[in-house]
Design a protein around this motif. Sequence first.
Motif, PDB file in Angstrom:
ATOM      1  N   ARG A  99      52.364   3.139  37.926  1.00 38.74           N
ATOM      2  CA  ARG A  99      51.235   3.562  38.760  1.00 38.74           C
ATOM      3  C   ARG A  99      50.995   5.068  38.626  1.00 38.74           C
ATOM      4  O   ARG A  99      49.846   5.520  38.616  1.00 38.74           O
ATOM      5  CB  ARG A  99      51.485   3.178  40.214  1.00 38.74           C
ATOM      6  N   PHE A 100      52.053   5.845  38.513  1.00 36.80           N
ATOM      7  CA  PHE A 100      51.957   7.293  38.296  1.00 36.80           C
ATOM      8  C   PHE A 100      51.153   7.552  37.015  1.00 36.80           C
ATOM      9  O   PHE A 100      50.210   8.358  37.008  1.00 36.80           O
ATOM     10  CB  PHE A 100      53.371   7.875  38.180  1.00 36.80           C
ATOM     11  N   LEU A 101      51.515   6.844  35.952  1.00 37.03           N
ATOM     12  CA  LEU A 101      50.822   7.014  34.676  1.00 37.03           C
ATOM     13  C   LEU A 101      49.353   6.618  34.773  1.00 37.03           C
ATOM     14  O   LEU A 101      48.485   7.287  34.211  1.00 37.03           O
ATOM     15  CB  LEU A 101      51.521   6.211  33.576  1.00 37.03           C
ATOM     16  N   LYS A 102      49.082   5.524  35.485  1.00 36.90           N
ATOM     17  CA  LYS A 102      47.693   5.094  35.656  1.00 36.90           C
ATOM     18  C   LYS A 102      46.874   6.159  36.391  1.00 36.90           C
ATOM     19  O   LYS A 102      45.707   6.368  36.073  1.00 36.90           O
ATOM     20  CB  LYS A 102      47.627   3.755  36.403  1.00 36.90           C
ATOM     21  N   LEU A 103      47.492   6.820  37.374  1.00 35.36           N
ATOM     22  CA  LEU A 103      46.793   7.869  38.122  1.00 35.36           C
ATOM     23  C   LEU A 103      46.460   9.062  37.237  1.00 35.36           C
ATOM     24  O   LEU A 103      45.320   9.536  37.226  1.00 35.36           O
ATOM     25  CB  LEU A 103      47.641   8.352  39.306  1.00 35.36           C
ATOM     26  N   VAL A 104      47.450   9.568  36.513  1.00 36.39           N
ATOM     27  CA  VAL A 104      47.218  10.773  35.710  1.00 36.39           C
ATOM     28  C   VAL A 104      46.453  10.471  34.431  1.00 36.39           C
ATOM     29  O   VAL A 104      45.915  11.382  33.805  1.00 36.39           O
ATOM     30  CB  VAL A 104      48.530  11.537  35.409  1.00 36.39           C
ATOM     31  N   ARG A 106      49.214   8.845  47.087  1.00 33.68           N
ATOM     32  CA  ARG A 106      48.895   7.529  46.512  1.00 33.68           C
ATOM     33  C   ARG A 106      50.140   6.686  46.255  1.00 33.68           C
ATOM     34  O   ARG A 106      50.103   5.467  46.360  1.00 33.68           O
ATOM     35  CB  ARG A 106      48.125   7.690  45.200  1.00 33.68           C
ATOM     36  N   LEU A 107      51.256   7.367  45.903  1.00 34.23           N
ATOM     37  CA  LEU A 107      52.483   6.639  45.565  1.00 34.23           C
ATOM     38  C   LEU A 107      53.492   6.616  46.707  1.00 34.23           C
ATOM     39  O   LEU A 107      54.595   6.086  46.544  1.00 34.23           O
ATOM     40  CB  LEU A 107      53.131   7.252  44.313  1.00 34.23           C
ATOM     41  N   HIS A 108      53.111   7.177  47.848  1.00 36.67           N
ATOM     42  CA  HIS A 108      53.984   7.227  49.029  1.00 36.67           C
ATOM     43  C   HIS A 108      55.318   7.902  48.701  1.00 36.67           C
ATOM     44  O   HIS A 108      56.393   7.369  48.975  1.00 36.67           O
ATOM     45  CB  HIS A 108      54.213   5.827  49.604  1.00 36.67           C
ATOM     46  N   LEU A 109      55.230   9.087  48.095  1.00 36.32           N
ATOM     47  CA  LEU A 109      56.401   9.847  47.691  1.00 36.32           C
ATOM     48  C   LEU A 109      56.552  11.110  48.524  1.00 36.32           C
ATOM     49  O   LEU A 109      55.548  11.703  48.929  1.00 36.32           O
ATOM     50  CB  LEU A 109      56.280  10.285  46.226  1.00 36.32           C
ATOM     51  N   ASP A 110      57.799  11.526  48.714  1.00 34.20           N
ATOM     52  CA  ASP A 110      58.028  12.858  49.248  1.00 34.20           C
ATOM     53  C   ASP A 110      58.186  13.794  48.047  1.00 34.20           C
ATOM     54  O   ASP A 110      58.147  13.349  46.894  1.00 34.20           O
ATOM     55  CB  ASP A 110      59.250  12.896  50.179  1.00 34.20           C
ATOM     56  N   ILE A 111      58.373  15.071  48.301  1.00 40.48           N
ATOM     57  CA  ILE A 111      58.438  16.053  47.218  1.00 40.48           C
ATOM     58  C   ILE A 111      59.596  15.762  46.263  1.00 40.48           C
ATOM     59  O   ILE A 111      59.466  15.867  45.048  1.00 40.48           O
ATOM     60  CB  ILE A 111      58.490  17.507  47.771  1.00 40.48           C
ATOM     61  N   ARG A 112      60.736  15.374  46.832  1.00 38.40           N
ATOM     62  CA  ARG A 112      61.902  15.070  46.012  1.00 38.40           C
ATOM     63  C   ARG A 112      61.637  13.868  45.110  1.00 38.40           C
ATOM     64  O   ARG A 112      61.971  13.866  43.923  1.00 38.40           O
ATOM     65  CB  ARG A 112      63.105  14.811  46.914  1.00 38.40           C
ATOM     66  N   ASP A 158      60.584  11.368  39.831  1.00 45.35           N
ATOM     67  CA  ASP A 158      59.767  10.522  38.962  1.00 45.35           C
ATOM     68  C   ASP A 158      59.229  11.315  37.776  1.00 45.35           C
ATOM     69  O   ASP A 158      59.196  10.816  36.645  1.00 45.35           O
ATOM     70  CB  ASP A 158      58.621   9.887  39.747  1.00 45.35           C
ATOM     71  N   LEU A 159      58.818  12.540  38.008  1.00 45.97           N
ATOM     72  CA  LEU A 159      58.330  13.394  36.924  1.00 45.97           C
ATOM     73  C   LEU A 159      59.440  13.604  35.893  1.00 45.97           C
ATOM     74  O   LEU A 159      59.203  13.491  34.685  1.00 45.97           O
ATOM     75  CB  LEU A 159      57.851  14.734  37.492  1.00 45.97           C
ATOM     76  N   ARG A 199      47.326  20.926  38.391  1.00 47.00           N
ATOM     77  CA  ARG A 199      47.081  19.485  38.353  1.00 47.00           C
ATOM     78  C   ARG A 199      47.892  18.884  37.209  1.00 47.00           C
ATOM     79  O   ARG A 199      48.015  19.472  36.151  1.00 47.00           O
ATOM     80  CB  ARG A 199      45.598  19.184  38.159  1.00 47.00           C
ATOM     81  N   TYR A 200      48.425  17.696  37.457  1.00 44.33           N
ATOM     82  CA  TYR A 200      49.263  17.010  36.487  1.00 44.33           C
ATOM     83  C   TYR A 200      48.410  16.034  35.695  1.00 44.33           C
ATOM     84  O   TYR A 200      47.578  15.324  36.254  1.00 44.33           O
ATOM     85  CB  TYR A 200      50.394  16.266  37.191  1.00 44.33           C
ATOM     86  N   ALA A 201      48.630  16.012  34.374  1.00 43.95           N
ATOM     87  CA  ALA A 201      47.843  15.153  33.505  1.00 43.95           C
ATOM     88  C   ALA A 201      48.742  14.523  32.444  1.00 43.95           C
ATOM     89  O   ALA A 201      49.759  15.105  32.048  1.00 43.95           O
ATOM     90  CB  ALA A 201      46.733  15.950  32.825  1.00 43.95           C
TER      91      ALA A 201
END
Length: 125
Positions: A23-28, A41-47, A52-53, A70-72
């Motif tokens: 889903r991360f990949l689909k977003l970026v 969108r992914l219900h993530l905290d900063i950590r 995931d990155l 911005r991440y791409a």
Amino acid sequence: MKRKGTSTARPSLTRGRLIRLFRFLKLVEKGPQKREQIMKRLHLDIRGFYRDLEALRELKIPIEIGEDHRYALKGTLEEALSHLPFPDPQLTFSDVADLAQGSGPAHEKLRKQWEAMLGERGEKG
């Protein structure tokens, strides 16, 4: 505390995490996204975001950050997905034997694994 060096081992990826990475990949893939947008969108905290990155980078999936913070996705989604493992589909040996009969590259990959498990005698399922 001493920091661990970079490892060539695949990160620990649960089914849920693999789905989230997809889903991360689909977003970026749609275009550059701010970290906050991705986290929401992914219900993530900063950590979780940075874990995931890092997992994507360990899988050799290039995510870049622009001057606008911005991440791409660098490259195509198809290229990225060729590095992202699929969650375990819980196939049986019979399922794999059936799938190994196909003619595509994925079938060939399964066929080689199947043959390696059977040993040199080349027994059939």
